[in-house]
Write a protein that holds these residues in place. Structure first.
Motif, PDB file in Angstrom:
ATOM      1  N   VAL A  28       0.864  -1.176   0.000  1.00  0.00           N
ATOM      2  CA  VAL A  28       0.000   0.000   0.000  1.00  0.00           C
ATOM      3  C   VAL A  28       0.904   1.231   0.000  1.00  0.00           C
ATOM      4  N   THR A  29       0.334   2.368  -0.316  1.00  0.00           N
ATOM      5  CA  THR A  29       1.097   3.615  -0.358  1.00  0.00           C
ATOM      6  C   THR A  29       0.481   4.614   0.609  1.00  0.00           C
ATOM      7  N   CYS A  30       1.321   5.233   1.416  1.00  0.00           N
ATOM      8  CA  CYS A  30       0.906   6.326   2.292  1.00  0.00           C
ATOM      9  C   CYS A  30       1.611   7.586   1.814  1.00  0.00           C
ATOM     10  N   GLU A  31       0.825   8.618   1.542  1.00  0.00           N
ATOM     11  CA  GLU A  31       1.376   9.924   1.214  1.00  0.00           C
ATOM     12  C   GLU A  31       1.209  10.794   2.451  1.00  0.00           C
ATOM     13  N   LEU A  32       2.302  11.396   2.925  1.00  0.00           N
ATOM     14  CA  LEU A  32       2.273  12.206   4.143  1.00  0.00           C
ATOM     15  C   LEU A  32       2.737  13.624   3.865  1.00  0.00           C
ATOM     16  N   TRP A  33       2.137  14.553   4.592  1.00  0.00           N
ATOM     17  CA  TRP A  33       2.519  15.952   4.507  1.00  0.00           C
ATOM     18  C   TRP A  33       2.123  16.641   5.812  1.00  0.00           C
ATOM     19  N   VAL A  34       2.649  17.819   6.027  1.00  0.00           N
ATOM     20  CA  VAL A  34       2.277  18.629   7.182  1.00  0.00           C
ATOM     21  C   VAL A  34       1.072  19.463   6.759  1.00  0.00           C
ATOM     22  N   SER A  35      -0.031  19.351   7.491  1.00  0.00           N
ATOM     23  CA  SER A  35      -1.239  20.079   7.116  1.00  0.00           C
ATOM     24  C   SER A  35      -1.467  21.340   7.957  1.00  0.00           C
ATOM     25  N   ARG A  36      -0.748  21.472   9.065  1.00  0.00           N
ATOM     26  CA  ARG A  36      -0.865  22.664   9.914  1.00  0.00           C
ATOM     27  C   ARG A  36       0.345  22.739  10.822  1.00  0.00           C
ATOM     28  N   ILE A  37       0.847  23.956  11.028  1.00  0.00           N
ATOM     29  CA  ILE A  37       1.923  24.183  11.993  1.00  0.00           C
ATOM     30  C   ILE A  37       1.443  25.257  12.958  1.00  0.00           C
ATOM     31  N   GLY A  38       1.364  24.905  14.224  1.00  0.00           N
ATOM     32  CA  GLY A  38       0.966  25.856  15.254  1.00  0.00           C
ATOM     33  C   GLY A  38       2.171  26.288  16.064  1.00  0.00           C
ATOM     34  N   GLY A  39       1.925  26.819  17.246  1.00  0.00           N
ATOM     35  CA  GLY A  39       3.007  27.258  18.119  1.00  0.00           C
ATOM     36  C   GLY A  39       3.681  26.107  18.844  1.00  0.00           C
ATOM     37  N   LYS A  40       2.873  25.156  19.353  1.00  0.00           N
ATOM     38  CA  LYS A  40       3.398  24.045  20.139  1.00  0.00           C
ATOM     39  C   LYS A  40       3.009  22.674  19.580  1.00  0.00           C
ATOM     40  N   SER A  41       2.301  22.665  18.484  1.00  0.00           N
ATOM     41  CA  SER A  41       1.884  21.398  17.877  1.00  0.00           C
ATOM     42  C   SER A  41       1.766  21.572  16.374  1.00  0.00           C
ATOM     43  N   TYR A  42       1.678  20.442  15.684  1.00  0.00           N
ATOM     44  CA  TYR A  42       1.501  20.454  14.238  1.00  0.00           C
ATOM     45  C   TYR A  42       0.678  19.241  13.850  1.00  0.00           C
ATOM     46  N   ASP A  43       0.073  19.320  12.673  1.00  0.00           N
ATOM     47  CA  ASP A  43      -0.750  18.229  12.160  1.00  0.00           C
ATOM     48  C   ASP A  43      -0.077  17.613  10.943  1.00  0.00           C
ATOM     49  N   LEU A  44      -0.169  16.294  10.870  1.00  0.00           N
ATOM     50  CA  LEU A  44       0.284  15.566   9.692  1.00  0.00           C
ATOM     51  C   LEU A  44      -0.924  14.999   8.980  1.00  0.00           C
ATOM     52  N   GLU A  97      -1.756  20.978   1.846  1.00  0.00           N
ATOM     53  CA  GLU A  97      -3.160  21.333   2.024  1.00  0.00           C
ATOM     54  C   GLU A  97      -3.764  20.631   3.237  1.00  0.00           C
ATOM     55  N   PRO A  98      -4.906  21.125   3.722  1.00  0.00           N
ATOM     56  CA  PRO A  98      -5.640  20.393   4.765  1.00  0.00           C
ATOM     57  C   PRO A  98      -6.061  19.011   4.242  1.00  0.00           C
ATOM     58  N   VAL A  99      -6.268  18.088   5.138  1.00  0.00           N
ATOM     59  CA  VAL A  99      -6.716  16.748   4.746  1.00  0.00           C
ATOM     60  C   VAL A  99      -8.123  16.871   4.164  1.00  0.00           C
ATOM     61  N   PRO A 100      -8.352  16.298   2.985  1.00  0.00           N
ATOM     62  CA  PRO A 100      -9.660  16.452   2.331  1.00  0.00           C
ATOM     63  C   PRO A 100     -10.738  15.495   2.868  1.00  0.00           C
ATOM     64  N   PHE A 101     -11.025  15.618   4.162  1.00  0.00           N
ATOM     65  CA  PHE A 101     -12.099  14.814   4.743  1.00  0.00           C
ATOM     66  C   PHE A 101     -13.432  15.181   4.076  1.00  0.00           C
ATOM     67  N   ARG A 102     -14.356  14.257   4.026  1.00  0.00           N
ATOM     68  CA  ARG A 102     -15.664  14.521   3.422  1.00  0.00           C
ATOM     69  C   ARG A 102     -16.419  15.600   4.168  1.00  0.00           C
TER      70      ARG A 102
END
Length: 156
Positions: A87-103, A149-154
């Protein structure tokens, strides 16, 4: 270890910010219904996250702080059937805050069909105090190189 010694800005796909990780499925990942179990899909996201970040940061973790998983959301888009092909997982940073970040992460089957989407929040924590801390500049630089980009959730 200095703050900049663990940065590896040459890793990953810096042009698009997306890092691609291929992972082989295991026969034991299947459940009684004949598809890859949802818990195993969470583990696939974890494995991809660890591999990608190891590449981004040169395989080393700074001694003065850690990142802890603070939140994870998974949207299952289609059944993932066992296959001998990875399987393939594509990863990126979707948000960077002050003390946390989203992948962000997109899991696709061997034929390219999207099986699941994931967004994981990681908080930076000081080892000595156990409290959250600001993202160090060297780490922020690496994260910014993978910003997408943000994760394209439905639901969005």
């Amino acid at each position: 270890m200095s703050e900049t010694s663990w940065v590896n800005p040459q890793s990953g796909n810096l042009e698009s910010g997306v890092t691609t990780v291929q992972i082989a499925l295991r026969w034991g990942d299947m459940d009684a219904l004949g598809h890859v179990n949802n818990v195993q899909i969470a583990r696939l996201f974890e494995e991809a996250r660890v591999r990608a970040m190891s590449g981004w940061f040169g395989g080393e973790r700074p001694a003065e702080f850690v990142t802890l998983l603070a939140r994870q959301e998974i949207e299952f888009a289609a059944v993932l059937h066992y296959s001998g092909r990875p399987v393939t997982c594509e990863l990126w940073v979707s948000r960077i805050g002050g003390k946390s970040y989203d992948l962000g992460c997109r899991l696709t089957d061997a034929d390219g069909g999207v099986s699941a989407l994931c967004e994981t929040t990681l908080a930076v924590v000081d080892m000595a105090s156990g409290r959250s801390r600001e993202i160090p500049e060297a780490m922020r630089t690496v994260l910014e190189a993978h910003l997408g980009e943000p994760v394209p959730f439905r639901r969005r």
